[in-house]
Design a protein around this motif. Sequence first.
Motif, PDB file in Angstrom:
ATOM      1  N   UNK A 145     -13.572  -9.152  -3.772  1.00  0.00           N
ATOM      2  CA  UNK A 145     -12.306  -8.570  -3.329  1.00  0.00           C
ATOM      3  C   UNK A 145     -12.548  -7.768  -2.062  1.00  0.00           C
ATOM      4  N   UNK A 146     -11.827  -8.104  -0.994  1.00  0.00           N
ATOM      5  CA  UNK A 146     -12.013  -7.391   0.276  1.00  0.00           C
ATOM      6  C   UNK A 146     -10.817  -6.521   0.615  1.00  0.00           C
ATOM      7  N   UNK A 147      -9.762  -6.592  -0.166  1.00  0.00           N
ATOM      8  CA  UNK A 147      -8.596  -5.751   0.096  1.00  0.00           C
ATOM      9  C   UNK A 147      -7.623  -5.791  -1.059  1.00  0.00           C
ATOM     10  N   UNK A 148      -6.831  -4.712  -1.159  1.00  0.00           N
ATOM     11  CA  UNK A 148      -5.823  -4.610  -2.211  1.00  0.00           C
ATOM     12  C   UNK A 148      -4.638  -3.861  -1.627  1.00  0.00           C
ATOM     13  N   UNK A 149      -3.435  -4.414  -1.860  1.00  0.00           N
ATOM     14  CA  UNK A 149      -2.216  -3.796  -1.352  1.00  0.00           C
ATOM     15  C   UNK A 149      -1.284  -3.480  -2.504  1.00  0.00           C
ATOM     16  N   UNK A 150      -0.634  -2.338  -2.416  1.00  0.00           N
ATOM     17  CA  UNK A 150       0.345  -1.958  -3.435  1.00  0.00           C
ATOM     18  C   UNK A 150       1.563  -2.877  -3.342  1.00  0.00           C
ATOM     19  N   UNK A 151       2.263  -3.100  -4.463  1.00  0.00           N
ATOM     20  CA  UNK A 151       3.415  -4.008  -4.442  1.00  0.00           C
ATOM     21  C   UNK A 151       4.686  -3.378  -3.886  1.00  0.00           C
ATOM     22  N   UNK A 152       4.553  -2.476  -2.921  1.00  0.00           N
ATOM     23  CA  UNK A 152       5.718  -1.817  -2.333  1.00  0.00           C
ATOM     24  C   UNK A 152       6.075  -2.379  -0.962  1.00  0.00           C
ATOM     25  N   UNK A 153       5.231  -3.239  -0.407  1.00  0.00           N
ATOM     26  CA  UNK A 153       5.458  -3.753   0.936  1.00  0.00           C
ATOM     27  C   UNK A 153       6.396  -4.956   0.921  1.00  0.00           C
ATOM     28  N   UNK A 154       7.126  -5.118   2.014  1.00  0.00           N
ATOM     29  CA  UNK A 154       7.957  -6.301   2.191  1.00  0.00           C
ATOM     30  C   UNK A 154       7.093  -7.434   2.723  1.00  0.00           C
ATOM     31  N   UNK A 155       7.695  -8.608   2.883  1.00  0.00           N
ATOM     32  CA  UNK A 155       6.946  -9.789   3.318  1.00  0.00           C
ATOM     33  C   UNK A 155       6.330  -9.598   4.701  1.00  0.00           C
ATOM     34  N   UNK A 156       7.065  -8.992   5.628  1.00  0.00           N
ATOM     35  CA  UNK A 156       6.535  -8.770   6.974  1.00  0.00           C
ATOM     36  C   UNK A 156       5.328  -7.841   6.931  1.00  0.00           C
ATOM     37  N   UNK A 157       5.400  -6.811   6.098  1.00  0.00           N
ATOM     38  CA  UNK A 157       4.294  -5.871   5.986  1.00  0.00           C
ATOM     39  C   UNK A 157       3.058  -6.504   5.378  1.00  0.00           C
ATOM     40  N   UNK A 158       3.247  -7.320   4.345  1.00  0.00           N
ATOM     41  CA  UNK A 158       2.099  -8.001   3.735  1.00  0.00           C
ATOM     42  C   UNK A 158       1.457  -8.982   4.704  1.00  0.00           C
ATOM     43  N   UNK A 159       2.264  -9.705   5.472  1.00  0.00           N
ATOM     44  CA  UNK A 159       1.713 -10.636   6.458  1.00  0.00           C
ATOM     45  C   UNK A 159       0.924  -9.874   7.515  1.00  0.00           C
ATOM     46  N   UNK A 160       1.466  -8.756   7.982  1.00  0.00           N
ATOM     47  CA  UNK A 160       0.778  -7.956   8.999  1.00  0.00           C
ATOM     48  C   UNK A 160      -0.522  -7.365   8.456  1.00  0.00           C
ATOM     49  N   UNK A 161      -0.479  -6.774   7.263  1.00  0.00           N
ATOM     50  CA  UNK A 161      -1.684  -6.169   6.693  1.00  0.00           C
ATOM     51  C   UNK A 161      -2.770  -7.209   6.430  1.00  0.00           C
ATOM     52  N   UNK A 162      -2.372  -8.375   5.943  1.00  0.00           N
ATOM     53  CA  UNK A 162      -3.349  -9.437   5.687  1.00  0.00           C
ATOM     54  C   UNK A 162      -3.991  -9.902   6.985  1.00  0.00           C
ATOM     55  N   UNK A 163      -3.182 -10.115   8.015  1.00  0.00           N
ATOM     56  CA  UNK A 163      -3.715 -10.563   9.308  1.00  0.00           C
ATOM     57  C   UNK A 163      -4.656  -9.519   9.897  1.00  0.00           C
ATOM     58  N   UNK A 164      -4.289  -8.250   9.820  1.00  0.00           N
ATOM     59  CA  UNK A 164      -5.147  -7.188  10.352  1.00  0.00           C
ATOM     60  C   UNK A 164      -6.448  -7.084   9.576  1.00  0.00           C
ATOM     61  N   UNK A 165      -6.388  -7.234   8.264  1.00  0.00           N
ATOM     62  CA  UNK A 165      -7.597  -7.178   7.451  1.00  0.00           C
ATOM     63  C   UNK A 165      -8.539  -8.328   7.793  1.00  0.00           C
ATOM     64  N   UNK A 166      -7.995  -9.531   7.892  1.00  0.00           N
ATOM     65  CA  UNK A 166      -8.832 -10.689   8.219  1.00  0.00           C
ATOM     66  C   UNK A 166      -9.412 -10.577   9.622  1.00  0.00           C
ATOM     67  N   UNK A 167      -8.618 -10.081  10.551  1.00  0.00           N
ATOM     68  CA  UNK A 167      -9.109  -9.955  11.930  1.00  0.00           C
ATOM     69  C   UNK A 167     -10.158  -8.848  12.060  1.00  0.00           C
ATOM     70  N   UNK A 168      -9.933  -7.715  11.400  1.00  0.00           N
ATOM     71  CA  UNK A 168     -10.877  -6.610  11.523  1.00  0.00           C
ATOM     72  C   UNK A 168     -12.201  -6.876  10.813  1.00  0.00           C
ATOM     73  N   UNK A 169     -12.199  -7.713   9.781  1.00  0.00           N
ATOM     74  CA  UNK A 169     -13.426  -8.045   9.064  1.00  0.00           C
ATOM     75  C   UNK A 169     -14.164  -9.250   9.660  1.00  0.00           C
ATOM     76  N   UNK A 170     -13.611  -9.854  10.702  1.00  0.00           N
ATOM     77  CA  UNK A 170     -14.292 -10.963  11.373  1.00  0.00           C
ATOM     78  C   UNK A 170     -14.050 -12.327  10.767  1.00  0.00           C
ATOM     79  N   UNK A 171     -13.051 -12.457   9.921  1.00  0.00           N
ATOM     80  CA  UNK A 171     -12.744 -13.764   9.337  1.00  0.00           C
ATOM     81  C   UNK A 171     -12.010 -14.672  10.308  1.00  0.00           C
ATOM     82  N   UNK A 172     -11.229 -14.078  11.195  1.00  0.00           N
ATOM     83  CA  UNK A 172     -10.469 -14.848  12.189  1.00  0.00           C
ATOM     84  C   UNK A 172     -11.100 -14.660  13.562  1.00  0.00           C
ATOM     85  N   UNK A 173     -11.018 -15.710  14.367  1.00  0.00           N
ATOM     86  CA  UNK A 173     -11.582 -15.584  15.723  1.00  0.00           C
ATOM     87  C   UNK A 173     -10.518 -15.230  16.720  1.00  0.00           C
TER      88      UNK A 173
END
Length: 173
Positions: A145-173
Amino acid sequence: MAYRVLSQVVFRIACPLVALLTARHLPLLWMLFGVTPRTTAEASTKGISMEIAITEGIVRRVRGGVTAPMTPKAIEARTIANFLPLACERAGAKIVHNTDDGYTGIRFETRVGPVVLQMPTEDGNSYRVIHEFIEPDQNGCTEKEIGRFAPVYKAQGLAFLTAQLLHSRGFLS
């Protein structure tokens, strides 16, 4: 002076043309210009090219909006996928309906292995971002598990947080 006259002429021509663009005239305009409007099923899966379902260890492809599950979590996964940035879509994002493990999620094929944003089907659980290993490590673990988000975010927020997590951890180029 000539500019003012020209702008008045353009305004007098443009106003009636804009008035033609009402909802009842749109099918006529589509027919004239040879454009076909997208259906709701096409619009709901515009960003994701594929959905897969895993049941009893069998992986099969499902067509989004046609044979795909229409559960609230599946609809939410499609909504989140539509808000993902281009870098995540280039990573081969796919919607996964895994009934064996009890989650619906979005799977990214990254350069260091698949990463899944899991939306568990049980209410009250949080969204998890899981890195699935290609081969088990020395302890026998197959995921981390590399991240966990509370179920309070909307779809735009979850997409943004997921993209930022993947980018900051080096999963995306």
